[in-house]
Design a protein around this motif. Structure first.
Motif, PDB file in Angstrom:
ATOM      1  N   TYR A 103      37.187  35.058  61.500  1.00 16.05           N
ATOM      2  CA  TYR A 103      36.883  33.731  60.945  1.00 16.05           C
ATOM      3  C   TYR A 103      37.850  32.708  61.529  1.00 16.05           C
ATOM      4  O   TYR A 103      39.064  32.821  61.331  1.00 16.05           O
ATOM      5  CB  TYR A 103      37.017  33.744  59.411  1.00 16.05           C
ATOM      6  N   ALA A 104      37.311  31.724  62.258  1.00 15.67           N
ATOM      7  CA  ALA A 104      38.152  30.657  62.825  1.00 15.67           C
ATOM      8  C   ALA A 104      38.226  29.531  61.811  1.00 15.67           C
ATOM      9  O   ALA A 104      37.200  29.021  61.352  1.00 15.67           O
ATOM     10  CB  ALA A 104      37.550  30.154  64.130  1.00 15.67           C
ATOM     11  N   MET A 105      39.445  29.162  61.429  1.00 11.50           N
ATOM     12  CA  MET A 105      39.635  28.109  60.429  1.00 11.50           C
ATOM     13  C   MET A 105      40.535  27.005  60.956  1.00 11.50           C
ATOM     14  O   MET A 105      41.583  27.277  61.553  1.00 11.50           O
ATOM     15  CB  MET A 105      40.257  28.705  59.156  1.00 11.50           C
ATOM     16  N   ASN A 106      40.132  25.773  60.733  1.00 14.53           N
ATOM     17  CA  ASN A 106      40.994  24.633  61.041  1.00 14.53           C
ATOM     18  C   ASN A 106      42.109  24.628  60.011  1.00 14.53           C
ATOM     19  O   ASN A 106      41.850  24.775  58.807  1.00 14.53           O
ATOM     20  CB  ASN A 106      40.203  23.326  60.934  1.00 14.53           C
ATOM     21  N   ILE A 107      43.343  24.456  60.469  1.00 10.85           N
ATOM     22  CA  ILE A 107      44.474  24.461  59.536  1.00 10.85           C
ATOM     23  C   ILE A 107      45.363  23.245  59.769  1.00 10.85           C
ATOM     24  O   ILE A 107      45.302  22.611  60.822  1.00 10.85           O
ATOM     25  CB  ILE A 107      45.328  25.744  59.674  1.00 10.85           C
ATOM     26  N   VAL A 114      39.928  28.818  51.377  1.00 13.99           N
ATOM     27  CA  VAL A 114      38.949  28.225  52.288  1.00 13.99           C
ATOM     28  C   VAL A 114      38.215  27.035  51.685  1.00 13.99           C
ATOM     29  O   VAL A 114      37.911  27.008  50.489  1.00 13.99           O
ATOM     30  CB  VAL A 114      37.916  29.302  52.711  1.00 13.99           C
ATOM     31  N   TYR A 115      37.953  26.040  52.541  1.00 16.36           N
ATOM     32  CA  TYR A 115      37.004  24.973  52.223  1.00 16.36           C
ATOM     33  C   TYR A 115      35.942  25.006  53.315  1.00 16.36           C
ATOM     34  O   TYR A 115      36.275  25.036  54.507  1.00 16.36           O
ATOM     35  CB  TYR A 115      37.690  23.595  52.207  1.00 16.36           C
ATOM     36  N   GLU A 116      34.676  25.042  52.910  1.00 16.49           N
ATOM     37  CA  GLU A 116      33.573  25.055  53.875  1.00 16.49           C
ATOM     38  C   GLU A 116      33.001  23.650  54.015  1.00 16.49           C
ATOM     39  O   GLU A 116      32.584  23.048  53.030  1.00 16.49           O
ATOM     40  CB  GLU A 116      32.447  25.971  53.394  1.00 16.49           C
ATOM     41  N   SER A 117      32.996  23.152  55.238  1.00 18.16           N
ATOM     42  CA  SER A 117      32.379  21.862  55.513  1.00 18.16           C
ATOM     43  C   SER A 117      31.049  22.134  56.213  1.00 18.16           C
ATOM     44  O   SER A 117      31.020  22.574  57.360  1.00 18.16           O
ATOM     45  CB  SER A 117      33.303  21.028  56.415  1.00 18.16           C
ATOM     46  N   ILE A 118      29.945  21.942  55.484  1.00 15.55           N
ATOM     47  CA  ILE A 118      28.628  22.252  56.040  1.00 15.55           C
ATOM     48  C   ILE A 118      27.895  20.966  56.373  1.00 15.55           C
ATOM     49  O   ILE A 118      27.592  20.163  55.498  1.00 15.55           O
ATOM     50  CB  ILE A 118      27.808  23.117  55.057  1.00 15.55           C
ATOM     51  N   ARG A 119      27.665  20.784  57.678  1.00 12.94           N
ATOM     52  CA  ARG A 119      26.933  19.611  58.140  1.00 12.94           C
ATOM     53  C   ARG A 119      25.686  20.088  58.870  1.00 12.94           C
ATOM     54  O   ARG A 119      25.533  21.275  59.150  1.00 12.94           O
ATOM     55  CB  ARG A 119      27.788  18.773  59.102  1.00 12.94           C
ATOM     56  N   GLU A 120      24.816  19.163  59.216  1.00 14.67           N
ATOM     57  CA  GLU A 120      23.596  19.537  59.941  1.00 14.67           C
ATOM     58  C   GLU A 120      23.911  20.187  61.277  1.00 14.67           C
ATOM     59  O   GLU A 120      23.245  21.114  61.705  1.00 14.67           O
ATOM     60  CB  GLU A 120      22.724  18.292  60.189  1.00 14.67           C
ATOM     61  N   ASP A 121      24.947  19.661  61.942  1.00 11.46           N
ATOM     62  CA  ASP A 121      25.235  20.143  63.295  1.00 11.46           C
ATOM     63  C   ASP A 121      26.352  21.174  63.367  1.00 11.46           C
ATOM     64  O   ASP A 121      26.649  21.698  64.437  1.00 11.46           O
ATOM     65  CB  ASP A 121      25.592  18.954  64.199  1.00 11.46           C
ATOM     66  N   ALA A 122      27.014  21.470  62.246  1.00  7.89           N
ATOM     67  CA  ALA A 122      28.139  22.416  62.302  1.00  7.89           C
ATOM     68  C   ALA A 122      28.478  22.984  60.931  1.00  7.89           C
ATOM     69  O   ALA A 122      28.238  22.357  59.900  1.00  7.89           O
ATOM     70  CB  ALA A 122      29.369  21.716  62.882  1.00  7.89           C
ATOM     71  N   VAL A 144      37.867   8.931  53.814  1.00  2.75           N
ATOM     72  CA  VAL A 144      38.680  10.085  54.218  1.00  2.75           C
ATOM     73  C   VAL A 144      37.780  11.324  54.309  1.00  2.75           C
ATOM     74  O   VAL A 144      37.291  11.817  53.304  1.00  2.75           O
ATOM     75  CB  VAL A 144      39.837  10.356  53.221  1.00  2.75           C
ATOM     76  N   GLY A 145      37.556  11.783  55.548  1.00  2.00           N
ATOM     77  CA  GLY A 145      36.757  12.989  55.762  1.00  2.00           C
ATOM     78  C   GLY A 145      37.670  14.197  55.926  1.00  2.00           C
ATOM     79  O   GLY A 145      38.893  14.065  55.909  1.00  2.00           O
ATOM     80  N   PRO A 146      37.083  15.390  56.116  1.00  2.00           N
ATOM     81  CA  PRO A 146      37.896  16.605  56.249  1.00  2.00           C
ATOM     82  C   PRO A 146      38.927  16.543  57.376  1.00  2.00           C
ATOM     83  O   PRO A 146      40.070  16.972  57.195  1.00  2.00           O
ATOM     84  CB  PRO A 146      36.859  17.709  56.521  1.00  2.00           C
ATOM     85  N   ASN A 147      38.553  15.984  58.542  1.00  2.00           N
ATOM     86  CA  ASN A 147      39.519  15.935  59.659  1.00  2.00           C
ATOM     87  C   ASN A 147      40.664  14.970  59.389  1.00  2.00           C
ATOM     88  O   ASN A 147      41.812  15.228  59.743  1.00  2.00           O
ATOM     89  CB  ASN A 147      38.812  15.569  60.968  1.00  2.00           C
TER      90      ASN A 147
END
Length: 200
Positions: A26-30, A48-56, A80-83
């Motif tokens: 599992y690759a996770m942004n940290i 974990v937080y899952e960010s589910i978008r149409e494209d990713a 303020v978004g996840p990134n």
């Protein structure tokens, strides 16, 4: 919904961790805070937080529940978004961020890339009461980091992480070189934190 992933840390950069659990990586942004907390460990447990978008479908990993709570609070703020939330948690520890919010220090929050004055004010107004009720600031230690000898590895990892966070490689390299010249014993995460304040 995935709450946490526990397994072997098979890959780690200042911006991403890959945890292998039951044969799946599992690759996770940290954030940098998470990177500091799990660096050098073989087995880890990341919330974990899952960010589910149409494209990713993107996973964000956190070394503690408190850091994830802070992240979840940040993404409730308009603009303020996840990134951006990850950028905030890479620039300041959750405790430092809570301190800035509770004291209304918009100038400190505004130093983070991608956060303007209005967003900094919104973060303070929206989250001040919430962080008090959660008691996040009191429970998170600032945490020290190991010192590394200066070598190309520190420089390369710092530049690579800054590039992954969306900065251009050339200015990133220039800033990182300057920081390492002034702070030859700085660890990767310290270099990146300083660079985040310097690159505009």
């Amino acid at each position: 919904m995935i709450d946490y992933i526990k397994g072997e840390l098979s890959e780690l950069t200042p911006a991403m961790a890959v945890v292998e659990a039951a044969g799946v990586g599992y690759a996770m942004n940290i954030s940098l805070n998470c990177y500091s907390a799990i660096q050098g460990k073989k087995d880890v447990k990341l919330y974990v937080y899952e960010s589910i978008r149409e494209d990713a479908h993107v996973l964000f990993g956190f070394a503690s529940k408190k850091e994830r709570e802070m992240f979840l609070l940040l993404i409730t703020v308009s603009g303020v978004g996840p990134n951006t939330a990850r950028m905030v948690l890479s620039s300041m520890s959750p405790a430092e961020l809570c301190n800035s919010i509770s004291t209304g220090n918009e100038r400190m929050i505004k130093t983070i890339k991608g956060i303007g004055l209005k967003t900094a004010q919104r973060i303070i107004v929206d989250l001040r009461d919430k962080i008090v009720s959660l008691g996040i600031a009191e429970e998170i230690p600032a945490g020290g980091s190991m010192e590394n000898p200066v070598d190309n590895k520190v420089k390369e990892e710092a530049v690579s992480a800054l590039t992954m966070l969306g900065f251009s490689p050339a200015p990133s390299q220039k800033v990182v070189m300057q920081i390492l010249k002034d702070n030859p014993t700085a660890a990767v995460e310290q270099v990146i934190k300083m660079a985040l304040k310097m690159i505009k």
